[in-house]
Design a protein around this motif. Structure first.
Motif, PDB file in Angstrom:
ATOM      1  N   GLY A 145      -6.040   7.234  -5.699  1.00 32.03           N
ATOM      2  CA  GLY A 145      -5.575   6.375  -6.780  1.00 32.03           C
ATOM      3  C   GLY A 145      -5.004   7.178  -7.937  1.00 32.03           C
ATOM      4  N   PHE A 146      -4.738   6.481  -9.027  1.00 34.55           N
ATOM      5  CA  PHE A 146      -4.111   7.031 -10.225  1.00 34.55           C
ATOM      6  C   PHE A 146      -5.119   7.091 -11.354  1.00 34.55           C
ATOM      7  CE2 PHE A 146      -2.428   5.944 -14.410  1.00 34.55           C
ATOM      8  CZ  PHE A 146      -1.474   6.919 -14.598  1.00 34.55           C
ATOM      9  N   LEU A 177      -6.898   3.774  -2.048  1.00 33.59           N
ATOM     10  CA  LEU A 177      -7.627   3.248  -3.197  1.00 33.59           C
ATOM     11  C   LEU A 177      -6.639   2.940  -4.314  1.00 33.59           C
ATOM     12  CD1 LEU A 177     -10.945   3.956  -4.749  1.00 33.59           C
ATOM     13  CD2 LEU A 177      -8.964   4.330  -6.222  1.00 33.59           C
ATOM     14  N   SER A 178      -6.650   1.712  -4.742  1.00 36.18           N
ATOM     15  CA  SER A 178      -5.874   1.251  -5.896  1.00 36.18           C
ATOM     16  C   SER A 178      -4.401   1.632  -5.744  1.00 36.18           C
ATOM     17  CB  SER A 178      -6.495   1.775  -7.190  1.00 36.18           C
ATOM     18  OG  SER A 178      -6.067   0.946  -8.237  1.00 36.18           O
ATOM     19  N   TYR A 217      -1.380   0.503  -3.006  1.00 35.67           N
ATOM     20  CA  TYR A 217       0.019   0.102  -3.186  1.00 35.67           C
ATOM     21  C   TYR A 217       0.917   0.919  -2.244  1.00 35.67           C
ATOM     22  CZ  TYR A 217      -1.999  -1.145  -7.831  1.00 35.67           C
ATOM     23  OH  TYR A 217      -2.804  -1.591  -8.861  1.00 35.67           O
ATOM     24  N   ARG A 269       1.940  -0.089 -18.900  1.00 35.53           N
ATOM     25  CA  ARG A 269       2.373   1.158 -18.214  1.00 35.53           C
ATOM     26  C   ARG A 269       3.192   2.018 -19.170  1.00 35.53           C
ATOM     27  NH1 ARG A 269      -0.971   0.754 -13.845  1.00 35.53           N
ATOM     28  NH2 ARG A 269      -0.415  -0.950 -12.469  1.00 35.53           N
ATOM     29  N   MET A 321      -8.553   5.648 -20.021  1.00 39.74           N
ATOM     30  CA  MET A 321      -8.815   5.010 -18.718  1.00 39.74           C
ATOM     31  C   MET A 321     -10.265   5.065 -18.259  1.00 39.74           C
ATOM     32  SD  MET A 321      -5.540   5.608 -16.293  1.00 39.74           S
ATOM     33  CE  MET A 321      -6.209   4.400 -15.136  1.00 39.74           C
ATOM     34  N   LEU A 380     -12.353   2.913 -15.295  1.00 36.45           N
ATOM     35  CA  LEU A 380     -12.313   3.453 -13.921  1.00 36.45           C
ATOM     36  C   LEU A 380     -13.683   3.396 -13.265  1.00 36.45           C
ATOM     37  CD1 LEU A 380     -10.011   6.624 -14.063  1.00 36.45           C
ATOM     38  CD2 LEU A 380      -9.513   4.431 -12.985  1.00 36.45           C
ATOM     39  N   MET A 439       4.292   2.326 -10.372  1.00 37.90           N
ATOM     40  CA  MET A 439       3.399   1.156 -10.314  1.00 37.90           C
ATOM     41  C   MET A 439       4.028  -0.022 -11.053  1.00 37.90           C
ATOM     42  SD  MET A 439      -0.500   2.630 -10.494  1.00 37.90           S
ATOM     43  CE  MET A 439      -0.359   3.551 -12.012  1.00 37.90           C
ATOM     44  N   VAL A 446     -10.894  -3.262 -12.869  1.00 38.91           N
ATOM     45  CA  VAL A 446      -9.440  -3.115 -12.742  1.00 38.91           C
ATOM     46  C   VAL A 446      -8.920  -4.039 -11.639  1.00 38.91           C
ATOM     47  CG1 VAL A 446      -7.551  -1.476 -12.322  1.00 38.91           C
ATOM     48  CG2 VAL A 446      -9.639  -0.714 -13.502  1.00 38.91           C
ATOM     49  N   HIS A 457     -14.460   0.800 -10.075  1.00 35.55           N
ATOM     50  CA  HIS A 457     -13.131   0.933  -9.452  1.00 35.55           C
ATOM     51  C   HIS A 457     -13.039   2.135  -8.509  1.00 35.55           C
ATOM     52  CE1 HIS A 457      -8.880   0.122  -9.217  1.00 35.55           C
ATOM     53  NE2 HIS A 457      -8.534   1.288  -9.745  1.00 35.55           N
TER      54      HIS A 457
HETATM   55  C1  MLT Z   1      -5.536   3.267  -9.778  1.00 35.65           C
HETATM   56  O1  MLT Z   1      -6.752   3.423  -9.787  1.00 35.65           O
HETATM   57  O2  MLT Z   1      -4.822   3.754  -8.897  1.00 35.65           O
HETATM   58  C2  MLT Z   1      -4.919   2.481 -10.916  1.00 35.65           C
HETATM   59  O3  MLT Z   1      -5.922   2.010 -11.751  1.00 35.65           O
HETATM   60  C3  MLT Z   1      -4.083   1.377 -10.382  1.00 35.65           C
HETATM   61  C4  MLT Z   1      -3.392   0.570 -11.437  1.00 35.65           C
HETATM   62  O4  MLT Z   1      -3.444   0.942 -12.627  1.00 35.65           O
HETATM   63  O5  MLT Z   1      -2.758  -0.435 -11.090  1.00 35.65           O
END
Ligand code: MLT
Length: 271
Positions: A33-34, A97-98, A102, A136, A155, A159, A194, A221, A247
């Protein structure tokens, strides 16, 4: 080419990607994830020994190249498909993950013949709405002005789940460090990717491989209600809710996540 436990570097198109590749067997691709890196999957890389675990740093993250531009879900998906090519892997179970989820949806859109199962962890299928898109851009401005430490500050409270924040202070610091290692171009690029990602909800009813949806019960999240709506839309999906996790459930409750993912992997036909 690396064998056993190794972090290798692989040139895929114009970028160099770092990936940990460990073990033999059917392939399990682990997408982080990010604003994180491959080490968020460290417990699964250790535990899921019947599988060939492939945990890359996406472009812009960890030890992979961080170009100034060229970030999109399509670019991430093509990168990891290229990595599978480099590793000689035809098909993999893809866990994301998250933001990794995507990317998994984009892989399904662009390279579905490479996917033999999906593990969708603390993620969502819909696109950003107006407020999320503005968020964003605001976070990208924080990254440019304050660097990754500023992003971590904003964050971290969301998280990790409230139980983890209370009971696992060492993990809170590890995640802060992981975010702090991120590059500014990688953060800004991922935020744009994203923000502009397509809505993947319409893909869900046609997914015809086994799907496991995992969610931390304290995930703020991508909360359990979001996971339930994906499960309702995918014919084959099963769901696992992880008690006491937020998350980042694979890091927060690794034993439970390893168990539910391990049991799911046993159900993959032909694996
Ligand atoms: C992630 O954990 O990858 C991000 O929280 C995803 C998001 O911000 O949409």
């Amino acid at each position: 080419m690396p064998t056993g436990r190794e972090v290798g570097r692989y040139r895929v198109g114009a970028v160099g990607l770092a990936a940990e590749v460990r073990g033999e067997g059917p392939a399990l691709l682990l997408l982080h994830g990010f604003p994180l890196d491959r080490t968020m999957w460290r417990h699964q890389v250790v535990a899921l020994t019947r599988w060939r675990r492939i945990a890359p740093d996406l472009r812009g993250a960890g030890a992979s190249d961080a170009p100034e531009s060229g970030y999109s879900m399509a670019a991430y998906a093509d990168d990891v498909a290229g990595l599978l090519d480099r590793l000689g892997v035809a098909r993999a179970v893809v866990a994301g993950l998250s933001m990794g989820g995507y990317v998994a949806f984009e892989l399904w859109r662009r390279h579905r013949d490479r996917i033999m199962g999906l593990v969708l962890v603390d993620t969502r299928s819909d696109a950003d709405g107006g407020d999320a898109r503005r968020g964003r851009d605001e976070l990208a401005a924080v990254a440019r002005a304050e660097g990754p430490a500023g992003v971590a500050e904003r964050m971290l409270p969301r998280l990790l789940g409230r139980s983890t924040r209370r009971t696992q202070p060492a993990l809170v610091e590890q995640v802060r460090e992981m975010v702090g290692r991120s590059s500014v171009p990688g953060i800004v690029g991922a935020l744009g990717a994203m923000r502009d990602r397509p809505d993947s909800t319409a893909l869900l009813p046609a997914i015809d491989v086994p799907v496991l949806v995992v969610v931390g019960e304290e995930d703020e999240v991508t909360p359990p209600a979001v996971a339930r709506s994906m499960v309702a839309a995918v014919p084959s999906a099963v769901m696992a809710t992880i008690p006491g996790a937020g998350h980042l459930s694979p890091l927060e409750a690794p034993a439970t996540v390893n168990r539910v993912v391990g049991e799911f992997l046993e159900t993959i036909p032909g694996a």
